[in-house]
Design an enzyme around this catalytic site. Structure first.
Site, PDB file in Angstrom:
ATOM      1  CE  LYS A  13      12.985 -49.071   0.714  1.00 17.13           C
ATOM      2  NZ  LYS A  13      12.850 -50.123  -0.335  1.00 17.13           N
ATOM      3  CE1 TYR A  53      18.375 -51.199  -0.662  1.00 12.84           C
ATOM      4  CE2 TYR A  53      18.493 -48.829  -0.981  1.00 12.84           C
ATOM      5  CZ  TYR A  53      17.847 -49.943  -0.479  1.00 12.84           C
ATOM      6  OH  TYR A  53      16.650 -49.800   0.217  1.00 12.84           O
ATOM      7  CG  ASN A 116       9.471 -51.500  -1.150  1.00  6.94           C
ATOM      8  OD1 ASN A 116      10.154 -50.561  -0.788  1.00  6.94           O
ATOM      9  ND2 ASN A 116       9.976 -52.678  -1.448  1.00  6.94           N
ATOM     10  CG  HIS A 119      15.885 -50.667   4.301  1.00  7.62           C
ATOM     11  ND1 HIS A 119      16.333 -51.745   3.575  1.00  7.62           N
ATOM     12  CD2 HIS A 119      16.747 -50.539   5.344  1.00  7.62           C
ATOM     13  CE1 HIS A 119      17.433 -52.226   4.153  1.00  7.62           C
ATOM     14  NE2 HIS A 119      17.708 -51.512   5.229  1.00  7.62           N
ATOM     15  CD  GLU A 130      21.086 -52.437   5.746  1.00  7.47           C
ATOM     16  OE1 GLU A 130      20.190 -52.216   6.594  1.00  7.47           O
ATOM     17  OE2 GLU A 130      20.926 -53.243   4.816  1.00  7.47           O
TER      18      GLU A 130
END
Ligand SMILES: Nc1nc2c(ncn2[C@@H]2O[C@H](COP(=O)(O)OP(=O)(O)OP(=O)(O)O)[C@@H](O)[C@H]2O)c(=O)[nH]1
Ligand SMILES: [Mg+2]
Length: 141
Positions: A13, A53, A116, A119, A130
């Protein structure tokens, strides 16, 4: 019984890219034995972020999540190997920093839920949904 060969989508990310953790993240998955079938750096469009998302639309953190994931370049990769979906999630660690064990990517490098680092698809079906958001079939080897 041997684990089935799966493909999963992994993202470093924007916070992971900013913190120069791209090599570290790739290294951990390579050390675990996964092969990289596709790899690219890109800045995600809002449209692609919303597609990725979509399951979180309407949740309190949704707008913040879209803002964050489009805030800078990310690195997308398709990993392949035995049990790739669930085992990659173990390499990543839990979503919440309090739950992420030391020794996992999030456990070692993240101290908040939103930023974080990484992914990973949470099921084979999610991976199939995805991967085409990030890669053309011809991008994959
Ligand atoms: N600020 C905030 N962000 C959250 C919260 N829950 C989830 N997120 C963010 O939204 C992302 C997606 O949430 P989940 O799909 O539930 O978590 P995940 O599967 O571990 O993470 P991904 O691999 O990114 O999908 C998380 O990785 C966080 O970046 C929350 O309660 N607050
Ligand atoms: Mg998720």
């Amino acid at each position: 019984m041997p684990e089935s060969i799966q493909r999963t989508l992994i993202l470093v990310k924007p916070d992971g890219v900013r913190r120069a953790l791209v090599g570290e993240v790739i290294h951990r998955f390579e050390m675990k034995g996964y092969q990289i079938r596709g790899l690219k750096m890109m800045k995600l469009t809002r449209e692609k972020a919303e597609r990725h998302y979509a399951v979180h639309k309407g949740k309190a953190f949704y707008d913040e999540l879209i803002e964050f994931i489009t805030s800078g370049p990310l690195v997308a990769m398709v990993l392949e190997g035995p049990g790739a979906v669930a085992i990659a999630r173990k390499v990543m660690g839990a979503t919440r920093p309090h739950d992420a064990e030391i020794g996992t990517i999030r456990g070692d490098f993240a101290n908040q839920t939103r930023q974080n680092i990484v992914h990973g698809s949470d099921s084979v079906e999610s991976a199939q949904y995805e991967i085409p958001i990030y890669f053309e079939e011809s991008d994959l080897v």
